[in-house]
Enzyme design. Structure first.
Site, short mmCIF file in Angstrom:
data_model
loop_
_atom_site.label_atom_id
_atom_site.label_comp_id
_atom_site.label_asym_id
_atom_site.label_seq_id
_atom_site.Cartn_x
_atom_site.Cartn_y
_atom_site.Cartn_z
CB THR A 197 70.48 -38.29 44.23
OG1 THR A 197 69.75 -38.25 43.00
CG2 THR A 197 69.88 -37.28 45.19
NE ARG A 198 73.78 -36.56 37.00
CZ ARG A 198 73.61 -37.59 36.17
NH1 ARG A 198 74.07 -38.79 36.47
NH2 ARG A 198 72.99 -37.41 35.03
CG HIS A 202 61.16 -40.58 40.62
ND1 HIS A 202 60.35 -39.47 40.52
CD2 HIS A 202 62.16 -40.40 39.72
CE1 HIS A 202 60.83 -38.67 39.59
NE2 HIS A 202 61.92 -39.20 39.10
CG HIS A 205 65.63 -42.54 43.72
ND1 HIS A 205 64.70 -42.10 42.81
CD2 HIS A 205 66.75 -42.85 43.01
CE1 HIS A 205 65.23 -42.11 41.60
NE2 HIS A 205 66.46 -42.56 41.69
NE ARG A 292 72.48 -50.87 35.28
CZ ARG A 292 72.59 -50.06 34.24
NH1 ARG A 292 72.45 -48.76 34.39
NH2 ARG A 292 72.85 -50.54 33.04
CB VAL A 436 62.94 -5.54 15.28
CG1 VAL A 436 64.39 -5.70 15.68
CG2 VAL A 436 62.08 -6.66 15.86
CB ALA A 478 66.69 -13.65 9.39
#
Ligand code: PPS
Length: 573
Positions: A197-198, A202, A205, A292, A436, A478
């Site tokens: 699994t990746r 739940h 599974h 699947r 800044v 900006a």
């Protein structure tokens, strides 16, 4: 215990003994060093520890062509996925310049992973590799994208392993094939079903894996998730491992174990599933669950899936006897509320209504703080997921003002800061232009490059503030789209929302106000390259908000911003 390794023998390329390893390191000192990428490190870990047996090096030209064209090694053994070490032309030249063609493979810290004696140097045929191994040349396919991104040349040769790639997390769960096999032996497990699994796990599974064990008496379960590289956009493995550790406790006593696999997935569906089965066979498993859309890359630009949903499953079954691993095909599991249990979608009792929550739906529920039902998953898993993916009103975000000098940015930024402090409890950092330029960018001037760099720095600081859950309010001029976009991407990548607010007060109004007397200086010729007068300002095309302060009071401006933040879920009512 367990199955015979693929090709007959488990590969183990690590040099044993402190002295021998030390000698290897000494020899490596004067050799050309190759810095391994993340994918190389994943691949070499499984070459060195035998996970890719019988492969015992990166593929040379003959092996590469055979695997790409026919899924076979020169020995005839089935192997579906090209495993290559890509390098630049310059590196090839430096290898050719050595007398014995030995090179050192290192991680980014400089740790020696292996010595390689280069015996094959060849040009990648990326188009063919992608077309045959992934069934596509569309860069939308993550596996294709990664092939296309490799460097021009592939090199291969005998490996002597100094150490496996170093990890500082979950070392107790990162077992090598030999360690997994030993664990099976100690437990007396003969037949083991592997589950790949990746994603977080739940109830579906858990039901699917328990069902697989029930249907195959005498089998135990190895939950074997990938923690190397998965599909871009997946839930990070730290969050997932926390979920796995929690869910493993819900299995019947003694049935299941958790171990982590440092694999770099290619999302190659039909070919990848065969590769996954080979790897699990090397880890000593006898059965392999294939659901699947196994290792599916998703959909192309037009929304069409790259593979059919059961194409990988069919391919795994096609090679089952040759693999010597029992393939356990599963349909998608769905919940039937009337029976309060899960069924494979093709075995749902007639007329019953089913429910399911997709990964996309789950992410939406997490983002919006929506309720996640008990039938879907476990309370602990929900808690772990909520912590790693908090709803917007608990996440950090960036308010990014842009506009001319004197447009009202600082005034509104200050007022917004006070309003947010008064109504909430999240930490706020105000990054005003002047602050800044004093503390972050004091050496910068006002050229295009310097302004862009200034904004990139602001974006970086804001993204780190967001990562820690805080609010960043930025108020620079900006003037360039390029660096505003860069800042937005940094922020989005650190789980923050980016709210760009164009303070669109026209230059004439700013000049008339001239709070700091700067416009007067410009007109007197004492200041050059001033934004809006003799320096460009690229107005944002799609800011989240646009406010012209000519006829808008600060109060009204703040009102508009707070309304927007509430509507988008960043603030609660
Ligand atoms: S930028 O373009 O975003 O990097 O500019 P920023 O860091 O916001 O700095 C703008 C403030 O610097 C003063 N100043 C200038 N502004 C524009 N052009 C030139 N040539 C210039 N020289 C100095 C000016 O006071 C700006 O502050 P604000 O608060 O915007 O008036």
């Amino acid at each position: 215990g367990g199955s015979i390794p693929h090709g007959g023998k488990l590969v183990d390329l690590l040099v044993r003994g402190d002295q021998q390893v030390e000698a290897l390191k000494q020899r490596a000192i004067n050799l050309p060093s190759l810095l391994l990428t993340r994918r190389h490190l994943c691949d070499i870990e499984l070459i060195l520890n035998g996970g890719f047996s019988p492969l015992d090096q990166f593929m040379d030209e003959e092996t590469y062509n055979g695997v790409v064209e026919n899924m076979r090694l020169p020995s005839g053994v089935l192997f579906p996925m090209p495993i290559t070490l890509d390098v630049t032309k310059e590196f090839v030249d430096s290898v050719i310049a050595t007398t014995d063609r030995d090179i050192a493979l290192r991680d980014e810290e400089g740790n020696l992973i292996a010595l390689m004696n280069v015996s094959s140097i060849f040009k990648a045929d990326k188009d063919k590799e992608a077309r045959l191994s992934m069934g596509s040349i569309d860069p939308f396919h993550p596996g294709v994208a990664s092939i296309l991104a490799t460097k021009e040349y592939y090199i291969a040769g005998r490996l002597q392993g100094a150490q496996l790639p170093v990890h500082y997390d979950y070392n107790g769960l990162r077992r090598t094939p030999i360690e997994v096999r030993n664990m099976f032996k100690e437990k007396g497990w003969k037949n083991v079903i592997a589950f790949q699994t990746r994603n977080p796990m739940h109830r579906a599974h858990r039901e699917l894996t328990v069902r697989a064990a029930e249907l195959n008496p005498g089998c135990n379960l190895l939950i074997h998730p990938v923690v190397g590289m998965t599909k871009p956009g997946d839930i990070d493995y730290h969050t997932r491992v926390k979920c796995y550790k929690s869910i493993i406790g819900s299995y019947p006593e003694g049935l299941a174990e958790l171990s982590l696999l440092p694999l770099a997935m290619r999302m190659g569906g039909p070919r990848e599933v065969v590769w996954h089965a080979i790897i699990r066979k090397n880890y000593g498993c006898t059965h392999f669950i294939v659901g699947r859309d196994h290792a599916g890359p998703g959909e192309d630009k037009t929304g069409k899936p790259f593979y059919e949903p059961y194409q990988a499953q069919e391919n795994a079954l096609k090679y089952e006897s040759e693999l010597g691993v029992k393939i356990l095909p599963f349909q998608m599991m769905v919940y039937v509320a009337n029976h309060d249990r899960y069924y494979p979608v093709d075995q749902v009792p007639q007329g019953e209504e089913t429910s399911n929550i997709s990964g996309t739906k789950l992410r939406h529920l997490l983002r919006t703080g929506g309720e996640i039902p008990d039938w879907f998953t476990y309370k602990e898993v929900v808690g772990i997921l909520r912590e790693s993916c908090p709803p917007r009103h608990k996440q950090g975000f960036t308010i990014f003002f842009t506009g001319f000098s004197g447009s009202g940015k600082s005034t509104i930024a200050n007022a917004l800061n006070e309003a947010l402090l008064a109504s909430g409890s999240r930490a706020i950092t105000l990054l005003d232009g002047d602050v800044v330029r004093t503390f972050l960018s004091s050496e910068l001037g006002f050229s295009k490059d310097h302004r862009n760099l200034n904004i990139k720095r602001i974006g970086f600081v804001a993204s780190e503030i967001n990562r820690a859950g805080g609010i960043a309010i930025c108020a620079p001029i900006a003037p360039y789209e390029e660096s505003r976009k860069f800042a937005r991407e940094l922020v989005n990548n650190s789980q923050g929302g980016f709210v760009e607010i164009h303070i669109s007060t026209p230059i004439e109004v700013c000049e008339k106000r001239d709070r700091k007397g700067l416009y007067a200086k410009v007109r007197a010729g004492q200041l050059k390259g001033f934004t809006g007068i003799d320096d460009p300002y690229e107005a944002p095309q799609n800011p989240e908000l646009r406010i012209d302060t000519t006829n808008t009071s600060v109060k009204d401006a703040i009102h508009q911003i707070l309304d927007y933040l509430t509507k988008e879920g960043y603030l609660t009512q």
